[in-house]
Design a protein around this motif. Structure first.
Motif: not given
Ligand SMILES: Cc1cc2nc3c(=O)[nH]c(=O)nc-3n(C[C@H](O)[C@H](O)[C@H](O)COP(=O)(O)O)c2cc1C
Length: 482
Positions: A89, A93-94, A96, A328, A331, A344
């Motif tokens: 997760a 997120h990193k 994105r 990613a 997202l 997520n």
């Protein structure tokens, strides 16, 4: 690293992986099926390390094979130069927004050309070329032959422009100086090849069979038409890739590469290639003809390392990296389409990061869940071969199949919670295409809304489990148990 550029040296990254405790040595495996089966069993374990095979049967020369290089959050984040990130997760997120930023910065990172590099430590020329010198594995029992290129970078050039493309395409050994190249129609390398064949000209090819795995990771994703993957890799590294030029074709390849095969695909020279498994875990087609490349030079470092990344029933060698990269991108696509409060996304490895994707949202308004599901299923990066798109509430971890299927089992009314989209984007490569009635690569798709019904959010039954706070307290107090 200086302004001289980054040679994409695999050994420098292996040191990093070893320090992280992410690398294991294996001695004495047989290239003939055993190495492949060990790698396949390894990647299915929890916390599977990368494997460096040495003393391979019949290869007392110390030549090696690396597998499973990208299959953990720590390895993948270190390859992407994002520091050490330990969870899926956090890594998603990193990432994105980063692919977009890398792409925008790529033109600033033209590769730098140098004369020398470790890749020139050994050279086989013309009649001395013999790929049997290298421990190319026979990966699986039903494969059509030994594959020297799986975690590889195939460097090619356009006919009427300077555009150099780098793609990951599988490479089969036909004989001591010929390989088969499988480029799916439409891929950039295939487009360049078609142009050469139509003009009756030989097609220049350099195949990098081992380098820093960041190389094949990026040559294995869709970088825009006309852009060279070396530029994109440079944007990730924050410095240009350092390349040398091949003696025969002039094509550029990383100066720190482990093993490079260079030659030409000549008009009319196509041979039977495959079969070889695919990312979804099947052999979808019969062996077919593919370009044959006559190898005129082989360049390699002392004790070279082939980077292997064979497909198989997932989880396989590269399904994890695909899952992270595509999650990613999905997202970002959901945010760009205006879907709010996405907790997520996870593009599951079991679906080859294409066929079974899940988004978790905090429901804000009536219809929010269907909106998220349909966009997940149909957005640019998600539409090709998507089959099941599932939407869950934010209390469900979308990467945890137990939790996702619990939500599907307990929060859906199949009659109203499964939307079917007909005649969506499919693929001839889909194992199900054999049973479809369409003449074109079409497929139906399901969007499963496994969120609590929005109109009953307040009255929906409570979940029967310890609260998160209580779980955290107990975990902290009873560390030895958990
Ligand atoms: C390990 C691995 C193996 C792959 N094998 C193939 C292959 O054999 N043929 C193919 O056309 N694409 C293959 N792909 C997918 C392509 O590399 C990917 O679509 C990439 O974008 C192609 O480069 P291009 O966009 O420059 O054409 C593979 C990807 C990975 C990561």
């Amino acid at each position: 690293m200086s302004g001289a550029g980054n040679p994409l040296d695999l050994r420098a990254w292996l040191d990093v992986a070893r320090k992280l405790g992410e690398l294991r040595d294996v001695s004495g495996a047989d290239w003939n099926l055993e190495l492949g089966a060990i790698s396949e069993l390894n990647v299915k374990k929890d916390a599977a390390p990368a494997l460096l095979f040495d003393d391979i049967k019949d290869y007392p020369n110390g030549y090696r094979v690396l597998t499973c290089s990208t299959a953990s959050p720590a390895r993948l984040s270190s390859l992407l130069r994002l520091g050490e990130i330990k969870t899926h997760a956090a890594l998603v997120h990193k990432l994105r927004g980063l692919p977009k930023a890398w792409q925008a910065a790529a033109p600033k990172f033209e590769p730098v050309i140098t004369e020398k590099g470790p890749v020139f430590e050994n050279i086989q020329s013309s009649d001395a070329v013999d790929m049997n010198t290298f421990p190319a594995p026979l990966w699986h029992e039903k494969d059509g032959g030994r594959y020297i290129g799986t975690g590889c970078m195939v460097v090619t050039r356009d006919l009427d422009s300077d555009w150099v493309n780098v793609g990951t395409y599988r490479v089969q050994m036909h004989d001591r100086n010929t390989v088969g190249l499988d480029m799916i129609p439409g891929k950039h390398g295939a487009q360049q090849y078609d142009k050469h064949m139509k003009a009756g000209k030989p097609f220049p090819v350099a195949i990098v069979c081992g380098a820093d795995p960041l190389g094949y990771l990026i040559s294995g994703i869709e970088v825009p038409y006309g852009m060279c993957e070396y530029n994109y890799i440079g944007a990730i590294l924050g410095e240009p890739v350092q390349v040398v030029r091949g003696e025969v074709t002039g094509l550029p390849f990383p100066s720190g590469a482990e093993l490079v095969l260079e030659g030409w695909a000549h008009p009319g020279d196509e041979r039977i290639e495959g079969p070889f498994g695919e990312f979804h875990g099947y052999y979808p087609g019969k062996a077919a003809t593919a370009p044959a490349v006559k190898i005129e030079r082989v360049y390699f470092r002392h004790n070279p390392i082939i980077v292997g990344s064979p497909p198989a029933k997932p989880p396989n060698d590269y399904s994890y990296s695909k899952a992270v990269m595509r999650s990613a991108l999905l997202l970002d696509a959901l945010a760009a389409a205006g879907v709010p409060d996405v907790a997520n996304v996870w593009a599951h490895e079991i679906g080859g990061a294409r066929m079974f994707n899940v988004v978790a949202i905090k429901q804000r308004y009536a219809g929010h869940a269907r909106q998220a599901g349909h966009i997940l299923s149909q957005c640019g990066v998600g539409a090709y071969m998507s089959r099941y798109s599932v939407v869950v509430d934010e209390d469900i971890d979308p990467s945890n199949l137990q939790e996702v299927m619990w939500a599907v089992a307990t929060r859906t009314d199949p009659e109203i919670d499964i939307d079917i989209i007909k005649r969506g984007m499919g693929s001839k490569n889909d194992p199900m295409s054999i049973a479809y009635r369409y003449d074109a690569p079409l497929t139906s798709k399901a969007v499963i809304d496994a969120c609590r019904p929005y109109d009953f959010l307040k009255s929906f039954p409570e979940v029967a489990e310890a609260s998160k706070e209580l779980q955290d307290q107990v975990r902290a107090k009873w560390k030895e148990l958990f």
